[in-house]
Design a protein around this motif. Structure first.
Motif, PDB file in Angstrom:
ATOM      1  N   UNK A 102      -5.345   0.438  11.644  1.00 30.23           N
ATOM      2  CA  UNK A 102      -5.723   1.681  10.747  1.00 30.23           C
ATOM      3  C   UNK A 102      -4.587   2.761  11.112  1.00 30.23           C
ATOM      4  N   UNK A 103      -4.430   3.029  12.096  1.00 38.18           N
ATOM      5  CA  UNK A 103      -3.369   4.026  12.408  1.00 38.18           C
ATOM      6  C   UNK A 103      -2.015   3.930  11.880  1.00 38.18           C
ATOM      7  N   UNK A 104      -1.652   2.591  11.825  1.00 39.44           N
ATOM      8  CA  UNK A 104      -0.415   2.181  11.102  1.00 39.44           C
ATOM      9  C   UNK A 104      -0.479   2.365   9.506  1.00 39.44           C
ATOM     10  N   UNK A 105      -1.457   1.980   9.003  1.00 41.72           N
ATOM     11  CA  UNK A 105      -2.007   2.364   7.691  1.00 41.72           C
ATOM     12  C   UNK A 105      -1.954   3.589   7.185  1.00 41.72           C
ATOM     13  N   UNK A 106      -2.848   4.402   7.725  1.00 45.55           N
ATOM     14  CA  UNK A 106      -2.911   5.963   7.465  1.00 45.55           C
ATOM     15  C   UNK A 106      -2.045   6.922   7.910  1.00 45.55           C
ATOM     16  N   UNK A 107      -1.369   6.402   9.016  1.00 42.68           N
ATOM     17  CA  UNK A 107      -0.483   7.352   9.716  1.00 42.68           C
ATOM     18  C   UNK A 107      -0.865   8.478  10.456  1.00 42.68           C
ATOM     19  N   UNK A 108      -2.351   8.683  10.829  1.00 42.83           N
ATOM     20  CA  UNK A 108      -2.930   9.619  11.501  1.00 42.83           C
ATOM     21  C   UNK A 108      -4.225   9.341  12.093  1.00 42.83           C
ATOM     22  N   UNK A 109      -4.751  10.001  12.927  1.00 44.13           N
ATOM     23  CA  UNK A 109      -6.157   9.648  13.516  1.00 44.13           C
ATOM     24  C   UNK A 109      -7.129  10.192  12.628  1.00 44.13           C
ATOM     25  N   UNK A 110      -8.224   9.288  12.658  1.00 42.49           N
ATOM     26  CA  UNK A 110      -9.454   9.785  11.687  1.00 42.49           C
ATOM     27  C   UNK A 110     -10.067  11.002  12.280  1.00 42.49           C
ATOM     28  N   UNK A 111     -10.810  11.655  11.234  1.00 36.99           N
ATOM     29  CA  UNK A 111     -11.547  12.873  11.813  1.00 36.99           C
ATOM     30  C   UNK A 111     -12.929  12.776  12.479  1.00 36.99           C
ATOM     31  N   UNK A 112     -13.485  11.397  12.150  1.00 37.93           N
ATOM     32  CA  UNK A 112     -14.780  11.143  12.871  1.00 37.93           C
ATOM     33  C   UNK A 112     -15.059   9.564  12.984  1.00 37.93           C
ATOM     34  N   UNK A 113     -15.547   9.282  14.405  1.00 42.68           N
ATOM     35  CA  UNK A 113     -15.731   8.015  14.585  1.00 42.68           C
ATOM     36  C   UNK A 113     -17.185   7.738  14.761  1.00 42.68           C
ATOM     37  N   UNK A 123       0.832  -1.100   0.170  1.00 46.89           N
ATOM     38  CA  UNK A 123      -0.030  -0.186   0.025  1.00 46.89           C
ATOM     39  C   UNK A 123       0.704   1.170   0.006  1.00 46.89           C
ATOM     40  N   UNK A 124       1.799   1.042   0.829  1.00 44.98           N
ATOM     41  CA  UNK A 124       2.823   2.167   1.038  1.00 44.98           C
ATOM     42  C   UNK A 124       3.657   2.745  -0.448  1.00 44.98           C
ATOM     43  N   UNK A 125       3.816   1.686  -0.947  1.00 44.19           N
ATOM     44  CA  UNK A 125       4.537   1.532  -2.281  1.00 44.19           C
ATOM     45  C   UNK A 125       3.574   2.261  -3.492  1.00 44.19           C
ATOM     46  N   UNK A 126       2.174   2.424  -3.254  1.00 43.83           N
ATOM     47  CA  UNK A 126       1.233   2.878  -4.202  1.00 43.83           C
ATOM     48  C   UNK A 126       0.621   1.663  -5.247  1.00 43.83           C
ATOM     49  N   UNK A 127       0.805   0.561  -4.589  1.00 41.77           N
ATOM     50  CA  UNK A 127       0.410  -0.513  -5.331  1.00 41.77           C
ATOM     51  C   UNK A 127      -0.988  -0.387  -5.677  1.00 41.77           C
ATOM     52  N   UNK A 128      -1.876   0.151  -5.070  1.00 39.75           N
ATOM     53  CA  UNK A 128      -3.420   0.043  -5.337  1.00 39.75           C
ATOM     54  C   UNK A 128      -3.732   1.612  -5.262  1.00 39.75           C
TER      55      UNK A 128
END
Length: 322
Positions: free
Chosen positions: A179-190, A135-140
């Motif tokens: 999710x935090x590991x994949x996105x690198x930041x907190x979500x805006x809404x939960x 994912x980090x390499x832009x594969x999708x």
């Protein structure tokens, strides 16, 4: 070849998992256990001493590092002892049940300069790491939607459940951390809903057995988490990530690739019985990472700061469910 001596704090089921991992690493030697209460059979199974305090263990076997696999409420105190004894550590999640204690642990460890790994095992799982790297390499392409399914086979015994802090803090926290590991930041809404579909009696301890979550980021991605503590078909933890350029799926491995087809139907091999089996390689990688830090130095792949971020997101989810 020098071997680094490891003491494991705790003698429960996760301590047993770490003991096997320490034993398998050629650079490490399992030196003993610490348990202030009833140690059970684990120390005798390994033919090793069990000490009532970490101080006594340190004086007797002189460890090079510790693995903290004791109840959550003791983690910060053992981290403080590790700092006093200048011992690097691998600490099971969560760091603590309240933010102030986690901040105190971060401060103590930060000022000591000692490496402390936090055991969010999915970050060490070879399959989940491959998924994240692709994912980090832009594969999708740009991430648009994330789906996580977490299904335990059965509800733990009530005596165990009562001390786990609830389904979000104990079980769903792994999905949230991922999710935090994949996105690198907190979500805006939960948005969250917690239910008792399996055991209505969990209301007595304020716990739930089913969770449905939606998390959103302002720049587009939406994540869905479906979690349950009863899955009669077997243990399952599935990740799907949809993007502008494709889809990535990370399924649980099956024990065998053999499939049987007949007039009666198709028979697939069974799944792993639980998280200890499914994430065996991940737990091994955690301990191997501890060995690498002892040998070569470096920074932990998962830190107490990651634990604080996950704690904050757990708190948002629980508040949203209210």
């Amino acid at each position: 070849m020098r071997k680094y001596r490891i003491v494991i704090v705790g003698t429960g089921r996760i301590a047993a998992v770490h003991a096997r991992s320490v034993h398998r690493n050629p650079w490490l030697e399992l030196a003993g256990f610490v348990d202030t209460l009833a140690p059970g059979s684990l120390p005798s199974d390994w033919g090793l001493p069990c000490f009532p305090t970490l101080g006594e263990a340190a004086g007797a076997v002189v460890p090079d590092a510790i693995v903290i696999a004791s109840p959550t409420d003791t983690h910060v105190s053992y981290l403080a002892m590790a700092v006093d004894l200048s011992l690097p550590a691998l600490c099971e999640k969560p760091v603590a049940r309240d933010r102030r204690s986690i901040e105190m642990a971060i401060d103590l460890v930060g000022r000591s300069g000692l490496p402390v790994i936090l055991g969010f095992h999915r970050r060490f799982d070879p399959m989940r790491r491959e998924a994240r790297n692709r994912i980090a390499a832009g594969g999708i392409g740009k991430i648009e939607h994330i789906l996580q399914l977490s299904r335990d086979i059965s509800l733990p015994d009530r005596t165990v459940t009562a001390h786990q802090g609830g389904i979000v803090a104990d079980m769903v926290v792994h999905d949230l951390d991922e999710l935090l590991w994949l996105m690198g930041r907190q979500p805006d809404r939960v948005h969250a809903r917690l239910d008792r579909n399996v055991d209505p009696g969990l209301a007595e301890i304020g716990d739930h057995d089913t969770a449905s979550l939606q998390v959103e980021w302002d720049d587009g991605p939406v994540g869905h988490i479906s979690a349950t503590r009863r899955a009669v078909h077997g243990f399952e933890q599935r990740l799907e990530v949809f993007g502008s350029g494709g889809r990535l799926v990370c399924d649980d491995p099956r024990i065998s690739c053999v499939r049987q087809d007949s007039a009666q139907g198709t028979l697939l091999d069974r799944r792993d019985a639980g998280f200890q089996e499914r994430y065996r390689d991940a737990y091994q990688a955690e301990v191997d990472h501890l060995a690498d830090l002892l040998r070569c130095g470096g920074e932990p792949l998962c830190s107490l700061d990651d634990g604080l971020k996950a704690f904050d997101l757990v708190e948002r989810v629980v508040e949203g469910a209210r």
